[in-house]
Design an enzyme around this catalytic site. Structure first.
Site, PDB file in Angstrom:
ATOM      1  CB  CYS A 115      -2.231   6.125   3.170  1.00 19.66           C
ATOM      2  SG  CYS A 115      -0.655   5.681   3.940  1.00 19.66           S
ATOM      3  CD  GLU A 154      -1.977   2.158   2.021  1.00 23.13           C
ATOM      4  OE1 GLU A 154      -1.415   3.200   1.609  1.00 23.13           O
ATOM      5  OE2 GLU A 154      -2.448   2.028   3.156  1.00 23.13           O
TER       6      GLU A 154
END
Length: 457
Positions: free
Chosen positions: A263, A229
């Site tokens: 994020c 990720e």
């Protein structure tokens, strides 16, 4: 002896210093994890679940420590109380669904045959965790990996060295064997060497695109599973029918919370032209109302960025955008020191030719553009190398569903953003990577299928 230093963004001092494991000591740690894993996997699932729940409870008695250490290590204000809410929510959900998620799929159980697909643990799991949400990102994999019967080695970010130690203390106190869950301090070269030697069967990495590429290069040819990720440039879209106040509140919180170091934080916003001026006015008011300061002060709502070099990237993006014709709406705060303490910023007059609308900022800045409708918004939202989340503010759920189907992203939100639902798969596409975290699918990633075709008699 080589060390890693956590430099506190509060004042630039060394908050923690830890020795780096030698290549030999690191290999020994991985070998001990592999040796301990079969006995751990042989324990009852209910036992493994209970130990993970107990570790989470222990962390829950130490939330003051969590909040204070996060302030010192990465700058999040203590007023937000750490990460225990999300940490517990994710661990609890994965514990709740484990019996069903890990149960075998029985194709036939007759007097002639037993045919089934079982789930077996991958074996040894390496978690390379980031500093921005250091407890929650780690528990995403740590809890289900242990519950599924894997041994886990955790390498936490230098900026949050103490988080790995805190987690290890709690899990060991709960009864998880020390070799089954190890926190280690490694440099990049040793980490890559371990991966390349097939010390791990599964690698979970959350971090930069460059870091993800390095992990995949190290794992090439080992056939170990790699889950990544790698960040995002997440968009928000405010349709003509949106609740304006709710859109401003949600998207600006998504842009500025944690100093924008999320994020799945909002980094670019597209607003229907009929609402654009009103949205910008309210968004600027939110940004100007932030209180930038020492994160240990309970009045502070915006702490420093985790490191001076991160703040400099954001400053450069803002300066370049303004030089290219963008308008910066928030005057420099008194507490902005030119270093880690950075004024939150709202930009208009931006275009996708500017880095601030194209490259990950990971800081308290957001660019806002007017759009004429869904088609223009979809094109701009997709005009990005990343694909983690996208948020649509509208009163029309059917429209959000239609728009979402055309977005190249891992998660589509309606009337919310910057949230991770543990029942849904946390995933992405494009340069965000291709991880499969949490949900029932998270257990599939952390286990491998094993087929049984047993002929009776």
């Amino acid at each position: 002896m080589r060390t890693l230093d956590c430099i506190s963004p509060i004042d630039g001092s060394v908050h923690a210093r830890r020795p780096i494991l030698s290549a030999e000591a690191a290999q020994d740690a991985a070998s001990r994890a592999r040796a301990a894993q079969p006995d751990w996997a042989a324990r009852l699932l209910s036992d493994r679940i209970a130990l993970v729940r107990r570790a989470v409870e222990i962390i829950g008695t130490q939330t003051d420590r969590m909040a204070t250490e996060l302030a010192h290590q990465m700058g999040r204000p203590v007023r937000y109380g750490g990460e225990y809410g999300g940490f517990k929510e994710r661990a609890d959900y994965m514990a709740d669904i484990a019996p069903e998620a890990l149960a075998p799929t029985v194709i036939e159980d007759s007097d002639r045959f037993l045919r089934k697909i079982a789930r077996e643990p991958q074996g040894t799991v390496l978690i390379v965790a980031p500093w921005n949400y250091p407890y929650m990102t780690a528990i995403n994999t740590l809890a289900p990996a242990l519950i599924a019967g894997n041994a886990v080695v955790l390498k936490h970010a230098t900026q949050t060295l103490l988080v790995g130690e805190h987690l290890a203390e709690a899990f060991h106190a709960a009864g998880v064997p020390e070799d089954v869950f190890q926190n280690v301090v490694l440099d990049h070269d040793t980490t890559s060497a371990l991966i390349a030697s097939r010390a791990f069967d599964f690698v979970n990495f959350t971090g930069s695109v460059g870091g993800g590429r390095a992990i995949e290069r190290a794992a090439a040819g080992t056939f170990a599973a790699v889950s990544t990720e790698l960040g995002g440039k997440d968009p928000g879209y405010v349709r003509e029918d949106a609740d304006l106040d709710a859109a401003v509140d949600g998207l600006m919180d998504g842009a500025l919370f944690n100093s924008g170091q999320c994020c799945c934080g909002i980094e670019r916003i597209y607003v229907h032209e009929s609402l654009f001026d009103a949205f910008v006015e309210k968004a600027v008011s939110v940004a100007r109302g932030m209180v930038l300061g020492n994160p240990l002060d309970p009045e502070t709502t915006l702490g420093p960025m985790a490191h001076v070099r991160f703040a400099q990237v954001v400053r450069a993006q803002i300066a370049d955008a303004v030089a290219a014709g963008a308008t910066a709406h928030v005057p420099t705060f008194k507490a902005d020191d030119g270093g880690a303490y950075l004024t939150p910023q709202v930009l208009t007059g931006v275009t996708h030719d500017m880095a601030v609308m194209r490259e990950e900022s990971f800081g308290p800045v957001v660019g806002i553009m007017p759009v004429g409708g869904d088609e223009e918004a979809i094109a701009l939202m997709n005009d990005c190398q990343f694909g983690l989340t996208a948020a649509i503010y509208t009163r029309d759920a059917a429209a959000a569903d239609r728009i979402g189907a055309r977005l190249r992203t891992g998660t589509v939100f309606m009337n919310r953003c910057d949230y991770l639902d543990p029942a849904l798969c946390w995933t992405g596409c494009k340069d965000t990577g291709r991880g499969t975290g949490l949900s029932m699918l998270g257990y599939q990633a952390l286990t491998r299928p094993k087929s049984y075709h047993l002929k009776k008699g």
